[in-house]
Design a protein around this motif. Structure first.
Motif, PDB file in Angstrom:
ATOM      1  N   GLN A   1       0.818  -1.228   0.000  1.00 55.61           N
ATOM      2  CA  GLN A   1       0.000   0.000   0.000  1.00 55.61           C
ATOM      3  C   GLN A   1       0.847   1.271   0.000  1.00 55.61           C
ATOM      4  O   GLN A   1       0.475   2.269   0.641  1.00 55.61           O
ATOM      5  N   SER A   2       1.961   1.257  -0.717  1.00 50.60           N
ATOM      6  CA  SER A   2       2.898   2.378  -0.655  1.00 50.60           C
ATOM      7  C   SER A   2       3.334   2.818  -2.044  1.00 50.60           C
ATOM      8  O   SER A   2       3.791   1.994  -2.848  1.00 50.60           O
ATOM      9  N   HIS A   3       3.215   4.104  -2.324  1.00 48.94           N
ATOM     10  CA  HIS A   3       3.725   4.638  -3.592  1.00 48.94           C
ATOM     11  C   HIS A   3       5.187   4.266  -3.777  1.00 48.94           C
ATOM     12  O   HIS A   3       5.594   3.794  -4.847  1.00 48.94           O
ATOM     13  N   GLU A   4       6.000   4.496  -2.734  1.00 50.05           N
ATOM     14  CA  GLU A   4       7.445   4.282  -2.841  1.00 50.05           C
ATOM     15  C   GLU A   4       7.770   2.824  -3.148  1.00 50.05           C
ATOM     16  O   GLU A   4       8.575   2.533  -4.042  1.00 50.05           O
ATOM     17  N   VAL A   5       7.156   1.902  -2.408  1.00 52.02           N
ATOM     18  CA  VAL A   5       7.438   0.483  -2.653  1.00 52.02           C
ATOM     19  C   VAL A   5       6.926   0.097  -4.045  1.00 52.02           C
ATOM     20  O   VAL A   5       7.581  -0.652  -4.776  1.00 52.02           O
ATOM     21  N   GLY A   6       5.803   0.660  -4.435  1.00 47.63           N
ATOM     22  CA  GLY A   6       5.268   0.385  -5.765  1.00 47.63           C
ATOM     23  C   GLY A   6       6.244   0.746  -6.869  1.00 47.63           C
ATOM     24  O   GLY A   6       6.363   0.037  -7.866  1.00 47.63           O
ATOM     25  N   ARG A   7       6.985   1.834  -6.651  1.00 44.36           N
ATOM     26  CA  ARG A   7       7.933   2.263  -7.689  1.00 44.36           C
ATOM     27  C   ARG A   7       9.075   1.256  -7.864  1.00 44.36           C
ATOM     28  O   ARG A   7       9.659   1.169  -8.944  1.00 44.36           O
TER      29      ARG A   7
ATOM     30  N   TYR B   1       6.577   2.796   6.892  1.00 41.57           N
ATOM     31  CA  TYR B   1       7.756   1.944   7.074  1.00 41.57           C
ATOM     32  C   TYR B   1       8.951   2.808   7.434  1.00 41.57           C
ATOM     33  O   TYR B   1       9.019   3.973   7.045  1.00 41.57           O
ATOM     34  N   ARG B   2       9.909   2.197   8.125  1.00 43.03           N
ATOM     35  CA  ARG B   2      11.218   2.833   8.216  1.00 43.03           C
ATOM     36  C   ARG B   2      12.244   1.870   7.633  1.00 43.03           C
ATOM     37  O   ARG B   2      12.379   0.730   8.104  1.00 43.03           O
ATOM     38  N   THR B   3      12.942   2.297   6.607  1.00 43.87           N
ATOM     39  CA  THR B   3      13.944   1.415   6.009  1.00 43.87           C
ATOM     40  C   THR B   3      15.152   1.325   6.931  1.00 43.87           C
ATOM     41  O   THR B   3      15.337   2.153   7.828  1.00 43.87           O
ATOM     42  N   LEU B   4      15.998   0.331   6.695  1.00 44.64           N
ATOM     43  CA  LEU B   4      17.191   0.175   7.531  1.00 44.64           C
ATOM     44  C   LEU B   4      18.153   1.345   7.320  1.00 44.64           C
ATOM     45  O   LEU B   4      19.017   1.596   8.158  1.00 44.64           O
ATOM     46  N   ALA B   5      17.977   2.080   6.231  1.00 40.83           N
ATOM     47  CA  ALA B   5      18.774   3.288   6.014  1.00 40.83           C
ATOM     48  C   ALA B   5      18.180   4.490   6.755  1.00 40.83           C
ATOM     49  O   ALA B   5      18.721   5.594   6.689  1.00 40.83           O
ATOM     50  N   GLY B   6      17.046   4.286   7.434  1.00 38.71           N
ATOM     51  CA  GLY B   6      16.481   5.350   8.250  1.00 38.71           C
ATOM     52  C   GLY B   6      15.453   6.216   7.543  1.00 38.71           C
ATOM     53  O   GLY B   6      14.938   7.174   8.104  1.00 38.71           O
ATOM     54  N   GLU B   7      15.131   5.836   6.306  1.00 38.00           N
ATOM     55  CA  GLU B   7      14.158   6.608   5.535  1.00 38.00           C
ATOM     56  C   GLU B   7      12.727   6.184   5.911  1.00 38.00           C
ATOM     57  O   GLU B   7      12.478   4.999   6.133  1.00 38.00           O
ATOM     58  N   THR B   8      11.798   7.141   5.998  1.00 39.49           N
ATOM     59  CA  THR B   8      10.397   6.809   6.247  1.00 39.49           C
ATOM     60  C   THR B   8       9.657   6.734   4.915  1.00 39.49           C
ATOM     61  O   THR B   8       9.749   7.642   4.094  1.00 39.49           O
ATOM     62  N   LEU B   9       8.945   5.612   4.695  1.00 39.53           N
ATOM     63  CA  LEU B   9       8.151   5.456   3.478  1.00 39.53           C
ATOM     64  C   LEU B   9       6.678   5.528   3.858  1.00 39.53           C
ATOM     65  O   LEU B   9       6.229   4.821   4.767  1.00 39.53           O
ATOM     66  N   GLY B  10       5.942   6.355   3.148  1.00 40.36           N
ATOM     67  CA  GLY B  10       4.525   6.533   3.454  1.00 40.36           C
ATOM     68  C   GLY B  10       3.658   5.429   2.880  1.00 40.36           C
ATOM     69  O   GLY B  10       4.098   4.616   2.064  1.00 40.36           O
ATOM     70  N   MET B  11       2.413   5.392   3.329  1.00 37.91           N
ATOM     71  CA  MET B  11       1.419   4.456   2.821  1.00 37.91           C
ATOM     72  C   MET B  11       0.107   5.191   2.603  1.00 37.91           C
ATOM     73  O   MET B  11      -0.075   6.312   3.067  1.00 37.91           O
ATOM     74  N   MET B  12      -0.802   4.499   1.950  1.00 36.06           N
ATOM     75  CA  MET B  12      -2.157   5.001   1.796  1.00 36.06           C
ATOM     76  C   MET B  12      -2.715   5.325   3.178  1.00 36.06           C
ATOM     77  O   MET B  12      -2.532   4.562   4.111  1.00 36.06           O
ATOM     78  N   GLY B  13      -3.418   6.436   3.321  1.00 40.92           N
ATOM     79  CA  GLY B  13      -3.922   6.845   4.634  1.00 40.92           C
ATOM     80  C   GLY B  13      -5.054   5.976   5.127  1.00 40.92           C
ATOM     81  O   GLY B  13      -5.814   5.402   4.343  1.00 40.92           O
TER      82      GLY B  13
END
Lengths: 369, 369
Positions: free
Chosen positions: B45-51, B351-363
């Motif tokens: 459910q994430s734009h970022e993961v979808g990419r 999500y928080r990636t192991l690199a510390g980035e926050t990935l958003g999801m559908m609200g």
């Protein structure tokens, strides 16, 4: 009823009149018993619903997470207890909250404050395990209790406020008598511990799950009660004996998507991401919700024979009598009372009142990490 | 590891390298088998993961709700199947989607299109129940199948695209041989039904749950596969035999809030609103997660003796060996693999990636109601 019968997806309906009646009644019970009502806002998680509590004189609240404390502080609540055990990772956000509002934390471990200092003063409640066996000090562990009290003693940044308990084992009770037994045992136990800690100065007692608060007439020794679920109630509370079906203030409206007369089943849009997977035993069956009759202005009688019996992510499988399956069409919506309204509301993220108004909730993924 | 060991609340960690490896492997499997990969995006459910999927050549996707279709259309996806039964309440939102993207709906009921007309053309897939007994036509119900096909026949606004199935009963399989049996039975059954509907013109077959797609080498007769969970996997898929522990790409980091050496238990911040109440049987016990060892850059070995055994709204009760309980301090965080990553991700909302980035999801609460 302002709700269209043709929904594109599940909707969490909120009967505002029932919810307001529930909270007025609880405010009256608290006033009659001479205790402060510090309701738990984890059930509704909504600014709008929170404001209804202000109208009945509530000024102090309980929350279960930092994100929830921040969300309600934002809406002007100025006295908040975070009824979840404090740990050192919370320090910065607690400090920021305590700088804005009267803020209380709960201690369940004698080492929870090790290495922690707050620049703004914080109230602390010692968590006592009165029988739920989730968190809190074993009341028979006198050494543990003294160690927990000692972890706060003499600190300028933390003020020992009292003893706090959640009699969650009341959820296993059935009927008024069993609930009352949990209630009496809880208060006598906390009274004894307060006497043992007499050297720590005056201590308050804070109790209050929905079953005992819905039934008990008096709270001897307690200064405040913290029920939460009562604003909506649900099938679990009805099964416990804490409310009537007519008190349940939320219902899920779910479109029918398929019919299986051969299996006596309907399939609705309404799954784990809407109801949560919390279930209860009902007449020997594991269920996730029971249907209610739709009325012209909301919902009425229970249909105990129309049951949500399985859930996947989006689908709900409904066991129903043949006549219900046969007269239903795809797109019709069925109304279900949830097993656990707190988790259903948390999953849904918003309400629609019977007047058609949408009420927001704290966002998913809120908070600072 | 960029993750602080001192968390204020639970965090859903995403090992991007593992997830990308999982999706590259599935894209290669699909290519080798000569089928289109139309992954189900309900898991992340994430734009970022979808990419990340776009990078391995994916252009068509599956979703499970209108809100999810709208969310991914917003991010440029132009070929979307809503793999959830259509009902008349969906009409307006489907029409709006079909005006923007190539849009497919699923029909599970011969009356689902009664009274419905679309102004933009829509693809339709007939849902076949290959053994899960959730939705779909009974493959032995020849009259029902003809009625379902007839509900689309001759319409200008709806094009019959093919037969679609979800072999969800593969979740009850254990090991490669049982998964393979479900897979073969599914495809032979769908092949037979396609032959029976030969008069309807060329029909595609769409299948693909994560267990069968993770194991099968070939998909004879199928045009596309729709697995979703494989991007993250979870303990359930590991138990089925669809993945190794090392393939699981999400883990929950949960702060410890209390310790109960006498009961062999820890209490963590991590409850039903984080993990969901989906459980599985593991060594005779009902569990909601198993711990993994923290490593310098993420997580490693499974700790099958450190188990999430009870959940309430915010609390998780962890059964653990004495040495683990004794060396743990409040504020330490433990890492847990979830039983069901789709529901855990849905509950967490980011999500928080192991690199510390926050990935958003559908609200939460997305969609039009």
């Amino acid at each position: 009823m302002a709700l269209s019968t043709l929904l594109s997806e599940p909707v969490l309906l909120l009967d505002a009149a029932r919810a307001r009646h529930n909270l007025e009644r609880m405010a009256e019970r608290a006033a009659a018993a001479g205790v402060r009502l510090r309701p738990h806002f984890k059930t509704h998680q909504s600014h709008e619903v929170g404001r209804w509590f202000r109208e009945v004189g509530v000024e102090e609240i309980t929350v279960s997470s930092l994100a929830m404390a921040e969300y309600f502080a934002e809406d002007g609540w100025r006295d908040i207890t975070l009824a979840f055990p404090f740990h050192p990772g919370m320090r910065e956000r607690v400090e920021a909250l305590a700088a804005r509002v009267a803020f209380g934390i709960v201690l369940a471990d004698a080492q929870a404050l090790d290495g922690v200092r707050f620049s703004a003063p914080v109230d602390a409640w010692l968590k006592i395990d009165v029988g739920t066996h989730r968190t809190g000090l074993d009341p028979d562990d006198a050494d543990g209790l003294r160690a927990l009290a000692a972890s706060v003693a003499g600190r300028g940044d933390v003020r020992l406020r009292g003893l706090l308990a959640h009699a969650g084992h009341s959820y296993a009770a059935r009927g008024v008598r069993e609930i009352a037994a949990v209630h009496e045992q809880t208060l006598s136990l906390l009274g004894r511990l307060r006497d043992e800690l007499a050297g720590c100065g005056p201590l308050e007692i804070s109790v209050g799950d929905t079953p005992t608060c819905s039934i008990a007439e008096a709270f001897p020794g307690a200064g405040e009660i913290r029920p939460g679920n009562f604003v909506f109630y649900d099938l679990m509370q009805w099964q416990i004996g804490a409310c009537g079906v007519e008190d349940i203030a939320v219902a899920m409206a779910c479109p029918v998507v398929a019919r299986h007369p051969g299996r006596g089943e309907l399939v609705v849009h309404g799954g784990a991401v809407h109801f949560s997977k919390d279930a209860m035993e009902f007449e020997g069956e594991r269920i996730f919700g029971l249907a209610v009759e739709r009325t012209s202005d909301g919902w009425g009688e229970l249909r105990p024979d129309v049951r949500l019996v399985r859930l996947s992510q989006e689908h709900g499988i409904v066991a129903a009598p043949a006549d219900v399956v046969v007269r239903t069409r795809p797109g019709d919506s069925l109304l279900f009372l949830p097993v656990h309204s707190c988790l259903t509301a948390d999953a849904m993220g918003r309400y629609r009142t019977l007047a058609g108004e949408t009420l927001g909730m704290m966002g998913r993924g809120a908070g600072g990490g």
